[in-house]
Design a protein around this motif. Structure first.
Motif: not given
Ligand code: FES
Length: 107
Positions: A1-9
């Motif tokens: 269950m990988p955690t992914v960090i999304f950065n917005f512009a």
């Protein structure tokens, strides 16, 4: 269950708990994340799942195939060295903590 960090512009950040086997696009869309459209449903036909992979993670992804490479030529936001299509990146446990940045626009 990988955690992914999304950065917005615009500087916001959102963490998504993905399921191994999901693509980055599926993880984002199923979490209701704005910024990834996935209009073709993951068929590598629309380029609305364009993302920038954090430099430190690039080596841990499989090489892109010719179809993904071609579609990346038609993205709305500039293609960069770390550009990938989210529907072509399948998440596995080893991707825990992966950081990706969303482009300012997909259309
Ligand atoms: S969802 Fe259409 S190319 Fe990725």
């Amino acid at each position: 269950m990988p955690t992914v960090i999304f950065n917005f512009a615009d500087g916001r950040q959102h963490t998504v708990e993905a399921v191994a086997g999901q693509t980055l696009m599926q993880a984002a869309v199923s979490s209701g994340l704005e910024g990834i459209l996935g209009d073709c449903g993951g068929a590598c036909q629309c380029a609305t799942c364009h993302i920038y992979i954090d430099q430190s993670w690039l080596d841990q992804l499989p090489e892109m195939d010719g179809m993904e490479d071609d579609m990346l030529e038609g993205t709305a936001a500039p293609r960069l060295a770390q550009s990938r299509l989210g529907c072509c990146v399948i998440l596995e446990a080893v991707h825990e903590g992966m950081v990706v940045t969303l482009p300012p626009t997909q259309i």
